[in-house]
Scaffold this active site. Structure first.
Site, PDB file in Angstrom:
ATOM      1  N   HIS B 112       0.876  -1.171   0.000  1.00 54.00           N
ATOM      2  CA  HIS B 112       0.000   0.000   0.000  1.00 54.00           C
ATOM      3  C   HIS B 112       0.919   1.229   0.000  1.00 54.00           C
ATOM      4  CE1 HIS B 112      -2.762   2.953   1.854  1.00 54.00           C
ATOM      5  NE2 HIS B 112      -3.749   2.155   1.516  1.00 54.00           N
ATOM      6  N   ASP B 190       3.068  -4.922   8.137  1.00 57.72           N
ATOM      7  CA  ASP B 190       1.875  -4.074   8.067  1.00 57.72           C
ATOM      8  C   ASP B 190       0.652  -4.991   8.163  1.00 57.72           C
ATOM      9  OD1 ASP B 190      -0.364  -2.718   7.210  1.00 57.72           O
ATOM     10  OD2 ASP B 190       0.544  -1.895   5.395  1.00 57.72           O
ATOM     11  N   GLN B 193      -4.574  -5.032   6.916  1.00 52.59           N
ATOM     12  CA  GLN B 193      -5.608  -5.859   6.284  1.00 52.59           C
ATOM     13  C   GLN B 193      -5.715  -7.241   6.905  1.00 52.59           C
ATOM     14  OE1 GLN B 193      -7.859  -4.903   4.231  1.00 52.59           O
ATOM     15  NE2 GLN B 193      -7.006  -2.867   3.878  1.00 52.59           N
ATOM     16  N   LYS B 216     -10.218  -0.742  10.942  1.00 56.96           N
ATOM     17  CA  LYS B 216     -10.470  -1.863  10.037  1.00 56.96           C
ATOM     18  C   LYS B 216     -10.853  -3.117  10.814  1.00 56.96           C
ATOM     19  CE  LYS B 216      -7.212  -0.228   6.545  1.00 56.96           C
ATOM     20  NZ  LYS B 216      -7.982   0.406   5.480  1.00 56.96           N
ATOM     21  N   CYS B 354      -4.810   2.465  -3.648  1.00 56.51           N
ATOM     22  CA  CYS B 354      -3.563   2.986  -3.065  1.00 56.51           C
ATOM     23  C   CYS B 354      -2.416   1.988  -3.207  1.00 56.51           C
ATOM     24  CB  CYS B 354      -3.746   3.372  -1.600  1.00 56.51           C
ATOM     25  SG  CYS B 354      -4.981   4.618  -1.343  1.00 56.51           S
TER      26      CYS B 354
END
Lengths: 141, 396
Positions: B112, B190, B193, B216, B354
């Site tokens: 991202h 990261d 998600q 999220k 993104c």
């Protein structure tokens, strides 16, 4: 009040559809009907960059009137572009500058009036007014 | 399949099908109630005054830290730093830990923008000191090539996503971490998600840093988590200066608090952090076994139904995906699909998500992305497929 009348006419056409999907079928049809822009204008210099789709806009002045021709890589955007061109093209600088873009709210098309750079349409609208402003003093953009 | 919609007040007001949870998820009632509770019962600043209200707010806030520690199984509470999101957490590490310590950086191709731009801002550039791990055809990471990169550039900083936001690909974090450490490198994962779909155990994964966002995973916007091994956080410089992060201040010299408070300058998103605690509790109450089962059922069903549509192109055949599916329709712009689905009350994401470098690599300028979570149902996927077929019919 040419622009005002044109907006009224399109808004009447759009209001004939009870079903929102039929309305978009009509916009898609307008997208198909929009003449393709000459490839020589499909360059970065004429591109109105959107986050999702692009619009290419060529604006010129002829006999005291401003003309716009444009294209997009997305079909619904082409339909919206067709609507904007039919509203603004072949108008005088004064006519355009005296018709605020808020008049377009009557069309009820969020894709046009929502400020932002999602589909390039709102940016195209801004460019149309910028072009008219630049011609007000007779200076090229 | 259990229906969790009733836990989310949003769906009392909105009847649209919400397939954009990868962008932000809806919030359960417990989270919303907690936000209101703070603002109406003990709204006061934390870590300052000696009054009861402030103490209660501080207690709730610090309890959220301990709840987060337990949630990802960190060793100690001080390893949990609250940020305003994943993006800020990566920027913090890029600027305050990595920039002066590491000469080379390794990223995956699916990152991202928030795991690309912070590094560029800190002087990393492809062709010089930034290296991209090659992908396999199914968009998974080429581990062999990764190993070669590490061999060639030991002592690197590696920053990779756990799950791709544009394609749902799950990266093998354990192997990536093992190899990074083998070649004396440090790794940040990261988890933006991943966190709503995968039971993350930072101790077991042995990652050095793990970052994610509350919004999220059913929590409030404006809250993120930076997990870091304590000895590494302790070597990290303050990112921003201000109140509550100092030990002593004079005009000649200021000394700072230890982690995590060193990184939490100024008044924090107190309500958000406290509300986030309830989001974790919500997930814990359902349990990851159920969440994974629910998610996988949706993903597999959607995948099989999408494959039945002629001219639909999925980006990966891999089963190793979670959270979202990306696709394109031959000859149709993704934005057109998005508009017509929106008009049919289906909210999903179109565009480059993104992740422009990944899109450019695949030779597309965007895709349609559907993302699922606990409040989505099989029936919604059926409605979506019908709406999609209608949209394709209109645009052909």
């Amino acid at each position: 009040m040419i622009i005002r009348e044109r907006i009224k006419e399109i808004s009447n056409n759009l209001s004939l559809f009870d079903d929102v999907m039929q309305k978009y079928e009509y916009i898609i049809e307008l997208g198909h009907e929009l003449p393709s822009l000459d490839n020589k204008y499909k360059t970065d210099a004429y591109r109105v960059k959107g986050c999702q789709s692009n619009v290419w806009l060529n604006a010129y002045e002829k006999e005291d009137k401003l003309f716009f021709e444009a294209d997009s890589d997305a079909l619904i955007v082409r339909g919206l572009v067709n609507i904007l061109i039919s509203i603004y093209s072949s108008n005088s600088v004064g006519e355009i500058l005296n018709s605020p873009s808020t008049l377009l709210e009557e069309l009820g098309l969020n894709e046009i009036i929502t400020a932002g750079r999602q589909n390039g349409v709102n940016s195209m609208l801004k460019r149309i007014y910028q072009f008219a402003h630049s011609k007000k003093g007779g200076i090229n953009v | 399949m259990k229906n969790y919609k009733n836990d989310f007040p949003f769906f009392e007001n909105v009847s649209d099908i919400y397939f954009d949870s990868a962008a932000t998820s809806q919030k359960p009632k417990a989270v919303l109630d907690k936000l209101k509770e703070y603002y109406t019962s003990y709204c006061a600043n934390t870590h300052r005054g000696s009054h009861d209200l402030g103490n209660r707010a501080t207690r709730e806030y610090e309890e959220a830290r301990e709840t987060t520690r337990e949630f990802i199984n960190a060793q100690q509470t001080e390893e949990i730093v609250f940020t305003k999101g994943t993006t800020e957490a990566i920027n913090l590490i890029a600027s305050s830990f990595v920039s002066q310590r590491f000469k080379t950086l390794i990223l995956s191709r699916l990152e991202h923008h928030s795991n690309i731009v912070p590094w560029q801002l800190n002087g990393f550039k492809e062709g010089e000191n930034l290296f991209i791990i090659p992908m396999n055809d199914d968009l998974s990471i080429n581990l062999k090539a990764y190993k070669e990169l590490l061999k060639e550039h030991p002592n690197s900083f590696v920053s990779v996503t756990h799950v791709s936001n544009a394609f749902g690909i799950i990266n093998p974090v354990r192997e990536l971490t093992y190899l990074a450490h083998k070649y004396d490198s440090t790794i940040l994962v990261d988890g933006a998600q991943a966190i709503a779909h995968i039971d993350v155990d930072v101790k077991e994964l042995n990652v050095d840093f793990y970052v994610f966002s509350a919004h999220k995973m059913f929590g409030p916007t404006g809250v993120g988590v930076l997990y870091g091994k304590y000895e590494l956080l302790n070597q990290t410089k303050p990112y921003q200066g201000g109140g509550t992060m100092i030990d002593d201040v004079s005009f000649e010299k200021t000394t700072y608090l230890n982690p995590p408070h060193r990184f939490e300058a100024g008044t924090q998103n107190i309500a958000g952090v406290i509300g986030f605690k309830e989001a974790i509790k919500y997930i814990n109450d359902i349990g990851y076994n159920e969440i994974v089962r629910h998610d996988m059922q949706l993903i597999r069903y959607a995948n099989s139904e999408l494959k039945k549509i002629d001219s639909l192109r999925l980006f990966t055949d891999s089963d190793n995906i979670c959270g979202n599916i990306s696709f394109n329709i031959d000859g149709i712009h993704h934005n057109d699909i998005g508009v017509l689905l929106d008009k049919q009350h289906i909210t999903l994401r179109t565009g480059h998500h993104c992740a422009l470098p990944a899109m450019k690599y695949l030779g597309v300028d965007g895709s349609v992305r559907v993302s699922f979570t606990i409040y989505n149902t099989i029936e919604e996927i059926d409605i979506f497929i019908k709406a999609l077929i209608r949209a394709i019919g209109m645009l052909k």
